[in-house]
Motif scaffolding. Structure first.
Motif, PDB file in Angstrom:
ATOM      1  N   SER A 119       0.842  -1.196   0.000  1.00 45.32           N
ATOM      2  CA  SER A 119       0.000   0.000   0.000  1.00 45.32           C
ATOM      3  C   SER A 119       0.874   1.243   0.000  1.00 45.32           C
ATOM      4  CB  SER A 119      -0.934   0.005   1.218  1.00 45.32           C
ATOM      5  OG  SER A 119      -0.171  -0.028   2.424  1.00 45.32           O
ATOM      6  N   SER A 120       0.214   2.394  -0.135  1.00 45.58           N
ATOM      7  CA  SER A 120       0.921   3.666  -0.162  1.00 45.58           C
ATOM      8  C   SER A 120       1.046   4.222   1.251  1.00 45.58           C
ATOM      9  CB  SER A 120       0.182   4.666  -1.052  1.00 45.58           C
ATOM     10  OG  SER A 120       0.764   5.943  -0.958  1.00 45.58           O
ATOM     11  N   LYS A 121       2.191   4.813   1.565  1.00 45.00           N
ATOM     12  CA  LYS A 121       2.409   5.366   2.894  1.00 45.00           C
ATOM     13  C   LYS A 121       1.532   6.569   3.190  1.00 45.00           C
ATOM     14  CE  LYS A 121       7.081   4.494   4.328  1.00 45.00           C
ATOM     15  NZ  LYS A 121       8.345   5.181   4.596  1.00 45.00           N
ATOM     16  N   ASN A 122       1.219   7.335   2.153  1.00 40.07           N
ATOM     17  CA  ASN A 122       0.472   8.574   2.390  1.00 40.07           C
ATOM     18  C   ASN A 122      -1.032   8.377   2.311  1.00 40.07           C
ATOM     19  OD1 ASN A 122       0.008   8.255  -0.303  1.00 40.07           O
ATOM     20  ND2 ASN A 122       1.142  10.073  -0.975  1.00 40.07           N
ATOM     21  N   SER A 123      -1.473   7.122   2.457  1.00 38.54           N
ATOM     22  CA  SER A 123      -2.900   6.776   2.433  1.00 38.54           C
ATOM     23  C   SER A 123      -3.538   7.064   1.074  1.00 38.54           C
ATOM     24  CB  SER A 123      -3.676   7.533   3.537  1.00 38.54           C
ATOM     25  OG  SER A 123      -3.137   7.232   4.793  1.00 38.54           O
ATOM     26  N   GLY A 124      -2.699   7.241   0.059  1.00 39.48           N
ATOM     27  CA  GLY A 124      -3.211   7.455  -1.287  1.00 39.48           C
ATOM     28  C   GLY A 124      -3.350   6.141  -2.037  1.00 39.48           C
ATOM     29  N   HIS A 125      -3.341   6.213  -3.352  1.00 35.58           N
ATOM     30  CA  HIS A 125      -3.485   5.023  -4.182  1.00 35.58           C
ATOM     31  C   HIS A 125      -2.177   4.688  -4.884  1.00 35.58           C
ATOM     32  CE1 HIS A 125      -7.716   6.052  -3.540  1.00 35.58           C
ATOM     33  NE2 HIS A 125      -7.988   4.801  -3.858  1.00 35.58           N
ATOM     34  N   LEU A 126      -2.069   3.445  -5.291  1.00 40.96           N
ATOM     35  CA  LEU A 126      -0.901   2.977  -6.028  1.00 40.96           C
ATOM     36  C   LEU A 126      -1.227   2.945  -7.523  1.00 40.96           C
ATOM     37  CD1 LEU A 126       0.026  -0.114  -3.826  1.00 40.96           C
ATOM     38  CD2 LEU A 126       1.179   2.098  -3.816  1.00 40.96           C
ATOM     39  N   PRO A 127      -0.259   3.262  -8.370  1.00 44.67           N
ATOM     40  CA  PRO A 127      -0.505   3.090  -9.808  1.00 44.67           C
ATOM     41  C   PRO A 127      -0.668   1.608 -10.138  1.00 44.67           C
ATOM     42  CG  PRO A 127       1.796   3.657  -9.381  1.00 44.67           C
ATOM     43  CD  PRO A 127       1.075   3.821  -8.077  1.00 44.67           C
ATOM     44  N   ALA A 128      -1.451   1.320 -11.168  1.00 39.09           N
ATOM     45  CA  ALA A 128      -1.702  -0.076 -11.539  1.00 39.09           C
ATOM     46  C   ALA A 128      -0.428  -0.814 -11.900  1.00 39.09           C
ATOM     47  CB  ALA A 128      -2.688  -0.125 -12.699  1.00 39.09           C
ATOM     48  N   SER A 129       0.619  -0.055 -12.254  1.00 43.17           N
ATOM     49  CA  SER A 129       1.889  -0.682 -12.629  1.00 43.17           C
ATOM     50  C   SER A 129       2.511  -1.462 -11.479  1.00 43.17           C
ATOM     51  CB  SER A 129       2.868   0.385 -13.116  1.00 43.17           C
ATOM     52  OG  SER A 129       3.091   1.362 -12.101  1.00 43.17           O
ATOM     53  N   VAL A 130       2.168  -1.094 -10.225  1.00 44.13           N
ATOM     54  CA  VAL A 130       2.717  -1.822  -9.069  1.00 44.13           C
ATOM     55  C   VAL A 130       2.242  -3.271  -9.104  1.00 44.13           C
ATOM     56  CG1 VAL A 130       2.680  -2.018  -6.555  1.00 44.13           C
ATOM     57  CG2 VAL A 130       2.967   0.220  -7.620  1.00 44.13           C
ATOM     58  N   HIS A 131       0.940  -3.483  -9.305  1.00 47.98           N
ATOM     59  CA  HIS A 131       0.432  -4.851  -9.368  1.00 47.98           C
ATOM     60  C   HIS A 131       0.980  -5.572 -10.587  1.00 47.98           C
ATOM     61  CE1 HIS A 131      -2.534  -7.940 -10.726  1.00 47.98           C
ATOM     62  NE2 HIS A 131      -2.294  -8.342  -9.486  1.00 47.98           N
ATOM     63  N   ASP A 132       1.068  -4.889 -11.714  1.00 47.22           N
ATOM     64  CA  ASP A 132       1.590  -5.528 -12.923  1.00 47.22           C
ATOM     65  C   ASP A 132       3.019  -6.010 -12.706  1.00 47.22           C
ATOM     66  OD1 ASP A 132      -0.810  -4.930 -14.098  1.00 47.22           O
ATOM     67  OD2 ASP A 132      -0.089  -3.095 -15.084  1.00 47.22           O
ATOM     68  N   THR A 133       3.824  -5.188 -12.030  1.00 49.26           N
ATOM     69  CA  THR A 133       5.215  -5.568 -11.759  1.00 49.26           C
ATOM     70  C   THR A 133       5.295  -6.779 -10.843  1.00 49.26           C
ATOM     71  OG1 THR A 133       5.932  -3.271 -11.998  1.00 49.26           O
ATOM     72  CG2 THR A 133       7.413  -4.738 -10.808  1.00 49.26           C
ATOM     73  N   LEU A 134       4.474  -6.796  -9.808  1.00 52.98           N
ATOM     74  CA  LEU A 134       4.479  -7.911  -8.863  1.00 52.98           C
ATOM     75  C   LEU A 134       3.955  -9.193  -9.507  1.00 52.98           C
ATOM     76  CD1 LEU A 134       3.148  -6.020  -5.713  1.00 52.98           C
ATOM     77  CD2 LEU A 134       5.450  -6.943  -6.003  1.00 52.98           C
TER      78      LEU A 134
END
Length: 843
Positions: free
Chosen positions: A529-544
């Motif tokens: 998750s994001s530290k600043n309580s924001g959202h993650l770009p979809a690329s994070v899931h794609d990379t994982l």
């Protein structure tokens, strides 16, 4: 009589030293609390005067209801404000979140504020909010400033390349300067500053500011300037003058420190209450030892009132000395409390110690009043002894009638206390304040009946102690000789341990419940998750998902929809993998419904189901955020859980209606499990992005409250330690004076063959017996109070179940034995060193 009191104080310096220590520690705690809160309040005041010194007017634009984003002020508005008459300068502020990584790659400011903003130079090229200590201001998109604390934490110097992230990939920027800031940023947080254009691009929109501050020329009214600025600013902007801001901040600071002060003073009161037992014991024994002296005073004409006054004056002199010493020690306690809260990241600003005249006066008043209050009953008792009886050394024990009356009162208080605690605990959150009164009555009732309990308790321990030979036979007899004294000494220890035990039961139960629920609900190894309580770009899931280290993954993608006329957050998940990552407890249906292909494309928790009265199989209409309409069929209802989303639907159902493809979090299972090696592997895959946090179920439980509970418990342990230390001093004091009382008896035992080592063992066993008695009472009461507090806590902690920490209780019992051994060292050594002939001649 005053001279007599002074002589008695000087004659019994060693015996009164422990009593003075008990009062001294309690006074020190009170003084430390007052000095600490005055210091923090003054530091906040000075900080606000510094940070708000150049602000005459502050304006915050209203929230934009249409876009759902904070309002902004355009650059053109800022230029018009600069042309207002009486304006010395105008500053536009841009604020956001910028996570910074240290040189070695680890993220800085974890669990604290990671602030980002703009450096806004005035005509002289300086930003008064952030004075430069090294380097220069940023002038382009590839340059950044850090505050001194962030630079020190990260090991950065001017000229280094800083790794940071705002809302996406890692950014690399050159550190061109370091600034000093009066803002604490959560004490442990970070601050990164950019030039205007870069900050606006990263956090807002080009040419926009999140707020405006104006500095007035000398002689210009703040109120007049605010009125003129209002016509140029967006309608409904929050406009405040500098005076209003400073007053508001002072009020907020006072409110914040007031609550902390009250908590600390409660623990100081507990320490003083425990000290009362020590003082009462000491003066009771001193008065008993001087009964002949007081009887002689009565015989030569002293009135009962004069004898009472003599003892109270003696107590007052002792309290005066303890107050003076406690005041000096309290200054050190204040410094220690400040260091303690600084180490926990409290965010309190630094500042000089503030010692007000009121604090000095209170230290002496508390010392004198508490000591004289505790000595009042022994003083009255001394004056009531008939002269002839005392001069004849006829010391009669308290009448049985008095003990029976005392026991009856104690049993009544216990019954009322237990009933009140049970009723308050059963009434839910509304009983959280009511429970304090019956809990106090319960403790007082147990203290009242403790003399009656001490006899049976000592008898139970008798067979175990007999294996120590003659010392083991004599120790319980000595403890039983004066039940009131034994009870009073044990009660002091009981109070501290009952509170410690109760807190431990609640804390262990709460953290255990949080961890068990996290492990049962989340079967994924990690949540990204994001530290600043924001959202993650979809690329994070794609990379994982492409990584060979990950065996299963699913994003948690959210979208706002209207169901049943209300706005609800709909969470999209991968229906084929979510069963490997989450394990909801279903009332009806199952996770398989999401991947059944039969149209049952919605799962809801019981909170949603209860609000709308929906059940499995029901089809509900949906209005998506893009305006399109549809319907979803409920495939299952699961129990509400803070670790789970309130709704779940297949990604394919939600994705077409989303304006932006972002993820609230990503759940993954790895080949290496949920250990540190797997965590580091995921962090490397994600380029060690400081914005991204990788948490396993233990981390999720800690974030849900486990870490805060542990921290709070450690702080409370530290505060209660003062009461326990005073109780230990009470054991030492009671035994030392008891040895003095039994000087002739010990001499007689030595004369008939009791060896010095056996004498030591006898005193040690008596000390351990008293300590264990107090510990067992405290643990028993603490478990009951912990149960009651847990019942109240269960209203806010889902799945709370009471857990008795037997391991920690065993440690407490071992600690009680050690307390008894340590407390008996000096009295035992003194008893063993008594000269037999001198002891036999003693009165």
């Amino acid at each position: 009589m005053f001279r007599t009191a002074l002589r008695n104080v000087l004659a019994h310096k060693a015996r009164l030293l422990m009593t003075m220590l008990a009062v001294l520690l309690g006074v020190a705690f009170v003084v430390g609390t007052l000095v600490f809160t005055d210091t923090v309040g003054n530091a906040y005041k000075e900080r606000f005067l510094t940070t708000l010194r150049d602000i005459s007017v502050q304006a915050i634009p209203p929230y934009d209801e249409k876009t759902g984003e904070p309002g902004t002020v355009e650059e053109d508005t800022l230029r018009r404000l600069q042309r207002l008459p009486g304006v010395a300068s105008v500053t536009g502020s841009v604020e956001g979140s910028a996570a910074v990584a240290a040189k070695d790659g680890h993220p800085l400011g974890e669990d604290h504020v990671t602030a980002g903003g703009n450096y806004f130079p005035q005509a002289d090229g300086k930003d008064t909010r952030h004075p430069l200590t090294a380097g220069r201001a940023p002038t382009g998109p590839d340059e950044v400033l850090l505050d001194t604390a962030t630079a020190d934490q990260g090991g950065y110097r001017v000229g280094d390349t800083v790794r940071l992230a705002v809302d996406g990939p890692v950014l690399h920027k050159k550190l061109v300067g370091i600034v000093r800031t009066d803002d604490t940023h959560g004490s442990g947080g970070t601050l990164a500053l950019f030039d205007d254009a870069t900050a606006q691009k990263l956090f807002l929109k080009p040419g926009r500011y999140g707020g405006i501050t104006l500095e007035a020329d000398r002689g210009t009214s703040e109120a007049k300037l605010a009125a003129e600025a209002r016509h140029l600013l967006p309608e409904d902007s929050d406009i405040s003058t500098g005076a209003q801001l400073r007053e508001r901040q002072r009020t907020e600071a006072a409110e914040g420190t007031r609550g902390l002060s009250q908590v600390l003073l409660v623990f100081a009161a507990i320490a003083l209450f425990v000290g009362i037992f020590v003082i009462g014991n000491t003066f009771t024994m001193l008065v008993t030892q001087r009964s002949r002296e007081m009887a002689l005073m009565r015989a030569v004409g002293a009135e009962r009132r004069q004898v009472t006054r003599s003892v109270l004056v003696e107590a007052g002199l002792l309290g005066l000395c303890a107050g003076a010493a406690g005041f000096l020690l309290g200054i050190g306690v204040a410094m220690g409390i400040r260091q303690l809260f600084a180490s926990t990241g409290s965010g309190f600003p630094d500042g000089p110690l503030v010692i007000s005249p009121g604090t000095v006066l209170i230290s002496f008043l508390v010392g004198v009043v508490v000591t004289m209050l505790a000595a009042y009953v022994p003083a009255r008792r001394a004056a009531a002894v008939p002269p002839v009886a005392a001069m004849s050394a006829i010391h009669t024990p308290p009448p049985a009638r008095g003990l029976r009356r005392r026991n009856a009162i104690g049993v009544a208080l216990i019954a009322i206390g237990v009933l009140g605690v049970v009723l308050a605990a059963s009434s839910g959150e509304s009983g959280s304040t009511i429970v304090l009164l019956p809990a106090a009555l319960l403790l007082i009732g147990i203290i009242v009946v403790t003399p009656a309990l001490s006899g049976p308790a000592v008898d139970l321990a008798g067979p175990l102690l007999r294996r120590f030979g003659v010392p083991g036979t004599l120790a319980p007899r000595n403890a039983r000789r004066n039940p009131r004294r034994t009870a009073s000494t044990a009660s002091a220890l009981m109070i501290g341990l009952s509170l410690v035990t109760g807190l431990t039961v609640v804390a262990v139960s709460a953290t255990t419940s949080l961890h068990e629920r996290a492990e049962s609900s989340v079967t994924a190894d990690f949540e990204i998750s994001s530290k600043n309580s924001g959202h993650l770009p979809a690329s994070v899931h794609d990379t994982l998902a492409k990584s060979s280290a990950v065996t299963s993954s699913s994003p948690r993608r959210e979208g706002a929809v209207r169901i049943g006329g209300d706005e609800v957050t709909l969470t999209g998940v991968n229906p084929r993998t979510i069963g490997d990552l989450l394990d909801p407890s279903f009332v009806s249906g199952s996770l398989a419904a999401l991947d059944s292909g039969g149209g049952k494309n919605l799962l809801i928790d019981t909170s949603i189901a209860d609000i709308y009265g929906w059940t499995t199989g029901q089809r509900v209409p949906v209005v998506y955020d893009d305006g399109s309409r549809g319907s979803l069929e409920i495939g299952g209802v699961y129990h509400d859980d803070e670790y789970l989303p309130s709704t779940m639907t297949p990604l394919a159902t939600l994705q077409p209606h989303l304006k932006e493809t972002e993820d609230a979090s990503v759940l993954v299972r790895t080949k290496a499990g949920d250990g540190d090696a797997a965590r580091h592997s995921l962090q490397r895959i994600l380029d060690q992005n400081p914005l991204i946090q990788v948490r396993n179920t233990d981390d999720l439980a800690e974030a849900a409250g486990g870490e805060a509970i542990t921290l709070l418990l450690n702080v409370l342990y530290g505060l209660l330690a003062m009461a326990v230390v005073i109780a230990v001093l009470g054991v030492v004091n009671t035994l030392a004076m008891s040895v003095f009382e039994r000087t002739r008896e010990i001499g007689m035992l030595r004369a008939v063959g009791l060896q010095p080592e056996q004498t030591k063992r006898m005193i040690h066993l008596e000390s351990v017996l008293i300590s264990l008695f107090g510990a067992l009472l405290g643990i028993g009461v603490g478990i009951f109070l912990g149960w009651a507090a847990g019942k109240l806590a269960s209203e806010s902690i889902q799945g709370y179940e009471m857990v008795v920490p037997w391991g920690r209780i065993a440690v407490a019992l071992v600690g009680a034995v050690l307390v008894g051994v340590v407390a008996g060292l000096w009295p035992a050594r003194r008893a063993a060193r008594l000269n037999i002939l001198t002891a036999l001649k003693a009165d």
